[in-house]
Design a protein around this motif. Sequence first.
Motif, PDB file in Angstrom:
ATOM      1  N   VAL B  37       0.972  -1.089   0.019  1.00 51.74           N
ATOM      2  CA  VAL B  37      -0.025  -0.079   0.029  1.00 51.74           C
ATOM      3  C   VAL B  37       1.076   1.255  -0.060  1.00 51.74           C
ATOM      4  O   VAL B  37       1.974   1.359   0.667  1.00 51.74           O
ATOM      5  N   THR B  38       0.435   2.126  -1.050  1.00 54.39           N
ATOM      6  CA  THR B  38       1.357   3.410  -0.736  1.00 54.39           C
ATOM      7  C   THR B  38       0.565   4.763  -0.622  1.00 54.39           C
ATOM      8  O   THR B  38       1.242   5.652  -0.592  1.00 54.39           O
ATOM      9  N   TYR B  39      -0.516   4.642  -0.654  1.00 61.03           N
ATOM     10  CA  TYR B  39      -1.186   5.977  -0.223  1.00 61.03           C
ATOM     11  C   TYR B  39      -2.499   5.431   0.305  1.00 61.03           C
ATOM     12  O   TYR B  39      -3.343   4.665  -0.371  1.00 61.03           O
ATOM     13  N   ASP B  41      -6.274   7.459   1.077  1.00 63.58           N
ATOM     14  CA  ASP B  41      -7.038   8.739   1.174  1.00 63.58           C
ATOM     15  C   ASP B  41      -8.246   8.584   2.256  1.00 63.58           C
ATOM     16  O   ASP B  41      -9.034   7.743   2.303  1.00 63.58           O
ATOM     17  N   ALA B  57     -10.048   5.642   0.397  1.00 68.45           N
ATOM     18  CA  ALA B  57      -9.498   4.994  -0.811  1.00 68.45           C
ATOM     19  C   ALA B  57      -8.175   4.432  -0.501  1.00 68.45           C
ATOM     20  O   ALA B  57      -7.421   4.932   0.251  1.00 68.45           O
ATOM     21  N   GLU B  59      -4.489   3.122  -2.445  1.00 67.02           N
ATOM     22  CA  GLU B  59      -3.650   2.885  -3.498  1.00 67.02           C
ATOM     23  C   GLU B  59      -2.459   1.941  -2.976  1.00 67.02           C
ATOM     24  O   GLU B  59      -1.892   1.919  -2.343  1.00 67.02           O
ATOM     25  N   SER B  60      -2.259   1.038  -4.069  1.00 65.95           N
ATOM     26  CA  SER B  60      -1.015   0.242  -3.835  1.00 65.95           C
ATOM     27  C   SER B  60      -0.265   0.657  -5.181  1.00 65.95           C
ATOM     28  O   SER B  60      -0.427   1.209  -6.055  1.00 65.95           O
ATOM     29  N   ALA B  63      -2.723  -0.913  -7.828  1.00 65.34           N
ATOM     30  CA  ALA B  63      -4.158  -0.512  -8.304  1.00 65.34           C
ATOM     31  C   ALA B  63      -4.462   0.330  -6.995  1.00 65.34           C
ATOM     32  O   ALA B  63      -3.906   0.766  -6.207  1.00 65.34           O
ATOM     33  N   ALA B  64      -5.768   0.962  -7.384  1.00 62.43           N
ATOM     34  CA  ALA B  64      -6.390   1.933  -6.432  1.00 62.43           C
ATOM     35  C   ALA B  64      -7.872   1.255  -6.344  1.00 62.43           C
ATOM     36  O   ALA B  64      -8.422   0.587  -7.148  1.00 62.43           O
ATOM     37  N   ASP B  66     -11.710   1.808  -3.610  1.00 65.56           N
ATOM     38  CA  ASP B  66     -12.535   2.636  -2.838  1.00 65.56           C
ATOM     39  C   ASP B  66     -12.510   1.797  -1.563  1.00 65.56           C
ATOM     40  O   ASP B  66     -12.779   0.471  -1.758  1.00 65.56           O
ATOM     41  N   PRO B  86       2.128   4.156   4.957  1.00 64.49           N
ATOM     42  CA  PRO B  86       0.930   3.512   4.325  1.00 64.49           C
ATOM     43  C   PRO B  86       1.172   2.125   4.643  1.00 64.49           C
ATOM     44  O   PRO B  86       0.159   1.089   4.570  1.00 64.49           O
TER      45      PRO B  86
END
Lengths: 360, 127
Positions: B37-39, B41, B57, B59-60, B63-64, B66, B86
């Motif tokens: 996981v990179t982010y 939200d 949300a 993000e990896s 992929a992203a 919800d 993250p």
Amino acid sequence: MRRTPLYDEHIALGGKVVDFHGWALPVQFAGILDEHHHTRSKAALFDCSHMGEFIVTGQDAVQAFSDLVCLDPFKIPIGRGKYGAILQEDGGIIDDVIAFRLGEFDLFVVTNAGPLDIVSKKLCAEQAKFASDSVLRDVSNDTAKIDIQGPIARDVLLSEIPECGSLKYYQARRAQWKGIDIVLARTGYTGEMGFELFVPNRIAVDLWRALLAYPNVKPAGLGARDTLRTEMCYGLSGQDFDTSRTPLEAAMASFIAWDKDFVGKQSLVAQRDSGNYAVLTPIKTADRRAPRHGFDVQHNGSVVGVVTSGTFGPSVGHGVGLAYLPQELLHPGTKLTAGPKELEIEVTSVPIYTAGTCRS
Amino acid sequence: MYPDDCKYTKEHEWIRAEGGLYAVGITSFAAEQLGDVTYVDLPKPGKQVKQGESTAAVESVKAASDIYAPAGGRVVEVNTALGDAPELVNEGPFEAGWFFKLEGVDAAELSNLMDAKAYAAYVEAQH
């Protein structure tokens, strides 16, 4: 799914296997971020045996190849490689290639897995047209490709293949490993110091194991390969360009040999003279959010382009990607938005990651 | 394998009662599927959400996705540690990797979620 000669090695090493253009290949081993950072700091091995390789020997074969590709093989210094593309008549990119000139009329050509059937048919059809001492042969099925990439790649490889020490960036030569003929190129897809080793399938496992036995050499998968190449702004065939894009659009203008003939040239000349086309351009975000393949790009409320590659850039710490944008918006620093959530992006310059060791 | 004190959605979120509030995160299965996981939200505290509403949300590298609220309620706390780290989502999806906390959850809404055993069977059936 087709398996490379290294399939069992990937499974034994805990690789997570996915379908890539019909090939069962590892997307990751320890994890994409780990493998990415390891490649930038030490050395990683990548199995690229799914890619295409062709032998082109004899003047007639080299000429036939030249007629099908936008690079000029006769102008490559012997011992070097050159990047280019095979085009349709309308200028659309069938595939990108690297041609290594190993002798006066002796090329080793590397292509991609996706369009390999089409490329192979196209190239091999030429064989019928020329003298018997010229050969244009698809050797993909017999050839494994192992990339070793990272700052310590040369130090490691020197112990196995001493000839690698004399190669500069983009140079290539024939060499031997344990008495077996291989092709060795100082190229890669990561931005780091490294080599691509083209070897007979039967020695792939032994070579893979021999290289992995060195300290600080780890396997890496397609996931890290993708983040590494995106930080360097290297386009990916089938994703950043295909037959719907020309080399002018795909930011390959400097790889077009305008002073010779090749299939698709007329279309490129017309497009060049019109000056009106979008260009594949590096983009970045200000934080960890990433643009993604297929995102619309908007400027002042209207759609002006499309993202073709996008990911978090582990070495730069922010989102990175490539997008087709109109030429009036290519200036670095231009602010745009992308995707359904209107992610803020900015045009940047090539490469996004600037500390790569590939030329050192 | 999956904590018994959580309830689970088909979208691989978990929800757990914690001191009068309900904590929400994604399951170890979801984290594994996403990869690194990179982010994350996160919603703004104070946001009122309905069950099934897109609330966060993730993000990896690959992929992203919800994140949907497993139950309705008001977001009162978010895991700000995920901003700089993250990777906590991968390291401890049921602990340090929680996303947000809800108040005012109607416990009746939890009855249409899966328990740990049912979720394990659900994941198994998908693969």
